[in-house]
Scaffold this motif. Structure first.
Motif, PDB file in Angstrom:
ATOM      1  N   MET A   1      67.181  57.622  39.094  1.00 59.66           N
ATOM      2  CA  MET A   1      65.921  57.558  38.740  1.00 59.66           C
ATOM      3  C   MET A   1      66.171  56.472  37.430  1.00 59.66           C
ATOM      4  O   MET A   1      67.036  56.438  36.592  1.00 59.66           O
ATOM      5  CB  MET A   1      65.383  58.690  38.184  1.00 59.66           C
ATOM      6  N   ALA A   2      64.998  55.657  37.333  1.00 64.49           N
ATOM      7  CA  ALA A   2      64.930  54.846  36.187  1.00 64.49           C
ATOM      8  C   ALA A   2      64.538  55.287  35.070  1.00 64.49           C
ATOM      9  O   ALA A   2      63.798  56.280  34.941  1.00 64.49           O
ATOM     10  CB  ALA A   2      63.770  53.566  36.561  1.00 64.49           C
ATOM     11  N   LYS A   3      64.991  54.972  33.838  1.00 60.94           N
ATOM     12  CA  LYS A   3      64.993  55.446  32.526  1.00 60.94           C
ATOM     13  C   LYS A   3      63.477  55.012  32.201  1.00 60.94           C
ATOM     14  O   LYS A   3      62.997  53.890  32.388  1.00 60.94           O
ATOM     15  CB  LYS A   3      66.031  55.178  31.731  1.00 60.94           C
ATOM     16  N   LYS A   4      62.709  55.940  31.464  1.00 66.75           N
ATOM     17  CA  LYS A   4      61.322  55.706  30.848  1.00 66.75           C
ATOM     18  C   LYS A   4      61.732  54.905  29.823  1.00 66.75           C
ATOM     19  O   LYS A   4      62.600  54.954  28.710  1.00 66.75           O
ATOM     20  CB  LYS A   4      60.736  56.893  30.743  1.00 66.75           C
ATOM     21  N   LYS A   5      60.760  53.863  29.435  1.00 69.03           N
ATOM     22  CA  LYS A   5      60.655  52.956  28.352  1.00 69.03           C
ATOM     23  C   LYS A   5      59.911  53.553  26.968  1.00 69.03           C
ATOM     24  O   LYS A   5      58.822  53.919  27.297  1.00 69.03           O
ATOM     25  CB  LYS A   5      60.285  51.688  28.602  1.00 69.03           C
ATOM     26  N   ALA A   6      60.784  53.754  25.826  1.00 71.17           N
ATOM     27  CA  ALA A   6      60.039  54.557  24.997  1.00 71.17           C
ATOM     28  C   ALA A   6      59.711  53.661  23.648  1.00 71.17           C
ATOM     29  O   ALA A   6      60.524  52.957  23.212  1.00 71.17           O
ATOM     30  CB  ALA A   6      60.740  55.850  24.440  1.00 71.17           C
ATOM     31  N   PHE A   7      58.478  53.759  23.105  1.00 71.29           N
ATOM     32  CA  PHE A   7      58.298  53.129  21.806  1.00 71.29           C
ATOM     33  C   PHE A   7      58.475  54.345  20.742  1.00 71.29           C
ATOM     34  O   PHE A   7      57.831  55.490  20.825  1.00 71.29           O
ATOM     35  CB  PHE A   7      56.759  52.746  21.796  1.00 71.29           C
ATOM     36  N   ILE A   8      59.167  53.946  19.650  1.00 71.13           N
ATOM     37  CA  ILE A   8      59.357  55.030  18.568  1.00 71.13           C
ATOM     38  C   ILE A   8      58.438  54.852  17.377  1.00 71.13           C
ATOM     39  O   ILE A   8      58.949  53.824  16.782  1.00 71.13           O
ATOM     40  CB  ILE A   8      61.026  55.057  18.302  1.00 71.13           C
ATOM     41  N   VAL A  23      67.903  56.924  18.327  1.00 68.78           N
ATOM     42  CA  VAL A  23      68.361  55.993  19.099  1.00 68.78           C
ATOM     43  C   VAL A  23      69.877  56.177  19.521  1.00 68.78           C
ATOM     44  O   VAL A  23      70.075  55.772  20.656  1.00 68.78           O
ATOM     45  CB  VAL A  23      68.524  54.447  18.371  1.00 68.78           C
ATOM     46  N   ALA A  24      70.637  56.689  18.964  1.00 66.22           N
ATOM     47  CA  ALA A  24      71.833  57.134  19.372  1.00 66.22           C
ATOM     48  C   ALA A  24      71.923  58.220  20.729  1.00 66.22           C
ATOM     49  O   ALA A  24      72.811  58.072  21.412  1.00 66.22           O
ATOM     50  CB  ALA A  24      72.782  57.842  18.218  1.00 66.22           C
ATOM     51  N   GLN A  25      70.976  59.117  20.586  1.00 68.47           N
ATOM     52  CA  GLN A  25      70.814  60.096  21.497  1.00 68.47           C
ATOM     53  C   GLN A  25      70.347  59.274  22.872  1.00 68.47           C
ATOM     54  O   GLN A  25      70.987  59.583  24.061  1.00 68.47           O
ATOM     55  CB  GLN A  25      69.779  61.072  21.278  1.00 68.47           C
ATOM     56  N   ALA A  26      69.454  58.294  22.641  1.00 62.00           N
ATOM     57  CA  ALA A  26      69.120  57.583  23.818  1.00 62.00           C
ATOM     58  C   ALA A  26      70.246  56.806  24.579  1.00 62.00           C
ATOM     59  O   ALA A  26      70.115  56.471  25.961  1.00 62.00           O
ATOM     60  CB  ALA A  26      68.269  56.529  23.467  1.00 62.00           C
ATOM     61  N   GLU A  27      71.374  56.664  24.159  1.00 58.96           N
ATOM     62  CA  GLU A  27      72.459  55.871  24.517  1.00 58.96           C
ATOM     63  C   GLU A  27      73.320  57.073  25.170  1.00 58.96           C
ATOM     64  O   GLU A  27      74.326  56.405  26.070  1.00 58.96           O
ATOM     65  CB  GLU A  27      73.307  55.299  23.597  1.00 58.96           C
ATOM     66  N   ASN A  28      73.007  58.285  25.363  1.00 60.33           N
ATOM     67  CA  ASN A  28      73.957  59.121  26.100  1.00 60.33           C
ATOM     68  C   ASN A  28      73.622  59.025  27.568  1.00 60.33           C
ATOM     69  O   ASN A  28      72.900  58.465  28.153  1.00 60.33           O
ATOM     70  CB  ASN A  28      73.210  60.536  25.860  1.00 60.33           C
ATOM     71  N   ASP A  29      74.499  59.092  28.392  1.00 63.22           N
ATOM     72  CA  ASP A  29      74.716  58.914  29.703  1.00 63.22           C
ATOM     73  C   ASP A  29      73.571  59.516  30.475  1.00 63.22           C
ATOM     74  O   ASP A  29      73.161  59.050  31.413  1.00 63.22           O
ATOM     75  CB  ASP A  29      76.162  59.229  30.390  1.00 63.22           C
ATOM     76  N   ASP A  30      73.563  60.692  30.151  1.00 60.60           N
ATOM     77  CA  ASP A  30      72.306  61.742  30.754  1.00 60.60           C
ATOM     78  C   ASP A  30      70.810  61.257  29.880  1.00 60.60           C
ATOM     79  O   ASP A  30      69.999  62.183  30.546  1.00 60.60           O
ATOM     80  CB  ASP A  30      72.476  63.104  30.808  1.00 60.60           C
ATOM     81  N   ARG A 114      60.235  70.984  18.453  1.00 60.65           N
ATOM     82  CA  ARG A 114      61.477  71.220  17.958  1.00 60.65           C
ATOM     83  C   ARG A 114      62.454  70.185  18.577  1.00 60.65           C
ATOM     84  O   ARG A 114      62.251  69.846  19.688  1.00 60.65           O
ATOM     85  CB  ARG A 114      62.054  72.449  18.106  1.00 60.65           C
ATOM     86  N   TRP A 115      63.188  69.386  17.619  1.00 61.04           N
ATOM     87  CA  TRP A 115      63.979  68.397  18.085  1.00 61.04           C
ATOM     88  C   TRP A 115      65.418  69.103  18.538  1.00 61.04           C
ATOM     89  O   TRP A 115      66.556  69.343  17.961  1.00 61.04           O
ATOM     90  CB  TRP A 115      64.254  67.271  17.005  1.00 61.04           C
ATOM     91  N   THR A 116      65.351  69.067  20.168  1.00 61.98           N
ATOM     92  CA  THR A 116      66.887  69.528  20.574  1.00 61.98           C
ATOM     93  C   THR A 116      66.905  68.647  21.964  1.00 61.98           C
ATOM     94  O   THR A 116      65.887  68.048  22.398  1.00 61.98           O
ATOM     95  CB  THR A 116      66.714  70.954  21.366  1.00 61.98           C
ATOM     96  N   TRP A 117      68.104  68.288  22.192  1.00 61.66           N
ATOM     97  CA  TRP A 117      68.314  67.464  23.317  1.00 61.66           C
ATOM     98  C   TRP A 117      67.642  67.785  24.563  1.00 61.66           C
ATOM     99  O   TRP A 117      66.998  67.067  25.421  1.00 61.66           O
ATOM    100  CB  TRP A 117      69.806  67.132  23.637  1.00 61.66           C
ATOM    101  N   ASP A 118      67.620  69.153  24.907  1.00 60.26           N
ATOM    102  CA  ASP A 118      66.898  69.613  25.978  1.00 60.26           C
ATOM    103  C   ASP A 118      65.464  69.530  25.964  1.00 60.26           C
ATOM    104  O   ASP A 118      64.769  69.116  26.823  1.00 60.26           O
ATOM    105  CB  ASP A 118      67.190  71.221  26.110  1.00 60.26           C
ATOM    106  N   ASN A 119      64.919  69.694  24.618  1.00 59.31           N
ATOM    107  CA  ASN A 119      63.442  69.531  24.607  1.00 59.31           C
ATOM    108  C   ASN A 119      63.030  68.108  25.001  1.00 59.31           C
ATOM    109  O   ASN A 119      62.098  67.823  25.555  1.00 59.31           O
ATOM    110  CB  ASN A 119      62.844  70.012  23.214  1.00 59.31           C
ATOM    111  N   VAL A 120      63.808  67.121  24.249  1.00 62.73           N
ATOM    112  CA  VAL A 120      63.457  65.880  24.425  1.00 62.73           C
ATOM    113  C   VAL A 120      63.354  65.215  25.990  1.00 62.73           C
ATOM    114  O   VAL A 120      62.540  64.584  26.435  1.00 62.73           O
ATOM    115  CB  VAL A 120      64.568  64.766  23.681  1.00 62.73           C
TER     116      VAL A 120
END
Length: 128
Positions: A1-8, A23-30, A114-120
């Motif tokens: 699946m293609a990654k979505k393009k996000a504006f922060i 930005v660092a989280q966006a670089e995670n493999d998943d 709330r900022w959690t990786w699962d929520n994001v």
């Protein structure tokens, strides 16, 4: 699946380090998203808004990072308005535990998540 393009969208004066964490989280493999564009650190005038609109329209969604002073960040409010006008989906992410505030111009129904990786990941996928 293609990654979505996000504006922060974030407050340059107070929240640069939380933007860097996202930005660092966006670089995670998943990661289901990639950072396409960021808030623009320039004076807010008609040229700035045209430039921001073009950048926001080229993204699939907007992530609004909320900190302690986001309600006073004119740039964040302007970017949010552009996303609303262009019907770009967005969500509000609490960047600071217990002190994050929503930007000016949000709808009453907009929740601060709330900022959690699962929520994001859920939010990127459209879960609201």
């Amino acid at each position: 699946m293609a990654k979505k393009k996000a504006f922060i969208s974030f407050d340059y004066d107070y929240d640069l380090e939380i933007k860097n964490a996202l930005v660092a989280q966006a670089e995670n493999d998943d990661s289901p998203f990639e950072i396409r564009d960021l808030s623009i650190q320039e004076a807010i005038d008609s040229n700035w808004k045209k430039f921001a609109r073009r950048r926001i329209k080229n993204c699939d969604l907007m992530i609004v990072l909320c900190g302690k002073h986001t309600d006073k960040a004119r740039g964040v409010s302007a970017e949010l308005l552009i996303a609303q006008e262009e019907r770009i989906p967005y969500f509000l992410l609490a960047g600071r535990k217990n002190t994050s505030v929503k930007p000016t111009g949000v709808y009453k129904t907009d929740k601060l998540y709330r900022w959690t990786w699962d929520n994001v990941k859920i939010l990127i996928d459209g879960g609201r």
